[in-house]
Every structure is written in structure tokens, then in C-alpha cells.
Design a protein around this motif. Sequence first.
Motif, PDB file in Angstrom:
ATOM      1  N   THR A  14      40.670   1.069   8.683  1.00 13.84           N
ATOM      2  CA  THR A  14      39.954   1.842   7.670  1.00 13.84           C
ATOM      3  C   THR A  14      39.644   3.250   8.178  1.00 13.84           C
ATOM      4  O   THR A  14      39.817   4.239   7.465  1.00 13.84           O
ATOM      5  CB  THR A  14      38.654   1.123   7.263  1.00 13.84           C
ATOM      6  N   GLU A  15      39.207   3.351   9.416  1.00 10.04           N
ATOM      7  CA  GLU A  15      38.917   4.658  10.001  1.00 10.04           C
ATOM      8  C   GLU A  15      40.186   5.508  10.102  1.00 10.04           C
ATOM      9  O   GLU A  15      40.163   6.707   9.814  1.00 10.04           O
ATOM     10  CB  GLU A  15      38.270   4.484  11.374  1.00 10.04           C
ATOM     11  N   ALA A  16      41.286   4.892  10.477  1.00  6.10           N
ATOM     12  CA  ALA A  16      42.565   5.614  10.556  1.00  6.10           C
ATOM     13  C   ALA A  16      43.004   6.103   9.179  1.00  6.10           C
ATOM     14  O   ALA A  16      43.481   7.232   9.023  1.00  6.10           O
ATOM     15  CB  ALA A  16      43.638   4.730  11.181  1.00  6.10           C
ATOM     16  N   LEU A  17      42.814   5.261   8.179  1.00  8.92           N
ATOM     17  CA  LEU A  17      43.177   5.641   6.817  1.00  8.92           C
ATOM     18  C   LEU A  17      42.309   6.800   6.330  1.00  8.92           C
ATOM     19  O   LEU A  17      42.813   7.754   5.723  1.00  8.92           O
ATOM     20  CB  LEU A  17      43.039   4.439   5.882  1.00  8.92           C
ATOM     21  N   ASN A  18      41.023   6.757   6.607  1.00  5.60           N
ATOM     22  CA  ASN A  18      40.132   7.857   6.223  1.00  5.60           C
ATOM     23  C   ASN A  18      40.541   9.163   6.899  1.00  5.60           C
ATOM     24  O   ASN A  18      40.506  10.224   6.271  1.00  5.60           O
ATOM     25  CB  ASN A  18      38.679   7.522   6.548  1.00  5.60           C
ATOM     26  N   ARG A  19      40.924   9.088   8.165  1.00 11.07           N
ATOM     27  CA  ARG A  19      41.387  10.295   8.852  1.00 11.07           C
ATOM     28  C   ARG A  19      42.671  10.808   8.211  1.00 11.07           C
ATOM     29  O   ARG A  19      42.836  12.002   7.979  1.00 11.07           O
ATOM     30  CB  ARG A  19      41.614  10.020  10.333  1.00 11.07           C
ATOM     31  N   TYR A  20      43.581   9.912   7.899  1.00 12.44           N
ATOM     32  CA  TYR A  20      44.862  10.295   7.304  1.00 12.44           C
ATOM     33  C   TYR A  20      44.659  10.936   5.923  1.00 12.44           C
ATOM     34  O   TYR A  20      45.244  11.966   5.612  1.00 12.44           O
ATOM     35  CB  TYR A  20      45.774   9.075   7.177  1.00 12.44           C
ATOM     36  N   LEU A  21      43.816  10.336   5.103  1.00 11.30           N
ATOM     37  CA  LEU A  21      43.590  10.853   3.756  1.00 11.30           C
ATOM     38  C   LEU A  21      42.700  12.093   3.743  1.00 11.30           C
ATOM     39  O   LEU A  21      42.726  12.871   2.796  1.00 11.30           O
ATOM     40  CB  LEU A  21      42.970   9.761   2.873  1.00 11.30           C
ATOM     41  N   ASP A  22      41.894  12.270   4.795  1.00  8.10           N
ATOM     42  CA  ASP A  22      41.010  13.423   4.937  1.00  8.10           C
ATOM     43  C   ASP A  22      40.127  13.605   3.698  1.00  8.10           C
ATOM     44  O   ASP A  22      40.068  14.689   3.107  1.00  8.10           O
ATOM     45  CB  ASP A  22      41.816  14.687   5.224  1.00  8.10           C
ATOM     46  N   ILE A  23      39.459  12.554   3.302  1.00  3.12           N
ATOM     47  CA  ILE A  23      38.628  12.576   2.107  1.00  3.12           C
ATOM     48  C   ILE A  23      37.540  13.651   2.208  1.00  3.12           C
ATOM     49  O   ILE A  23      37.332  14.431   1.273  1.00  3.12           O
ATOM     50  CB  ILE A  23      37.973  11.199   1.846  1.00  3.12           C
TER      51      ILE A  23
END
Length: 104
Positions: A14-23
Motif C-alpha cells: 500500500t505504501e509503495a502504491l501511494n508513492r507510485y501514484l503520488d496522491i
Amino acid sequence: MITAEQLKDIKERTEALNRYLDIEGKKIQVEEEQLRTQAPGFWDNQKAAEAQSTYQGALAAELNRLFPDRPLYLFDTFSGFSSADVETERQLDICTRASAGDFG
């Protein structure tokens, strides 16, 4: 039952996805764009207005892709604002500098 290792893995993903999406970055970007478009005279420049509209459309498409379950309301006009819309904004005391036919 979920194990501690599985929970840790989910948290990391989840943390990796948040970094990737840069919300958070996208939220800041939207706020900056909103402020920029509120500057006096910004919409008087036809090329800047077209570029901004294109950018907002692309951003809206991305947000819809990322959050399909959340409604997103946008508008665009190619014929200009109607006098009724401008009058409604004035009656509702919405800060507007628009005139009928603007952006058409």
C-alpha cells in the motif's frame, strides 16, 4: 485469518502504491493550478486557457481512473457562458468575473 507477515506485506504494498501514484503530490498540483487560474487576466490569454483546459481534462481522466467509485464534477464550454448561468452565480454571490459569452 490474516497473519502478521501478510499484514506487513499489505502495508508495504500500500505504501509503495501511494508513492507510485503520488496522491499528495497530485493534490498539491491541483491546488496550485486552481490558484494560478484565479489570477487576474489568466483567462484573457486564449492559448493559456486552452492549455489549462487540456491539462484539467487529462487530470480529470486520471482521477476518474484512480477513483472510479467517487463522483467528479467538471464542466467545459465551447459556446461560452450563458447569461442565465452568469446571473445565477451573481445571485448566489459566487465570486465570478465571467460575463455571458466568455470562453466561447
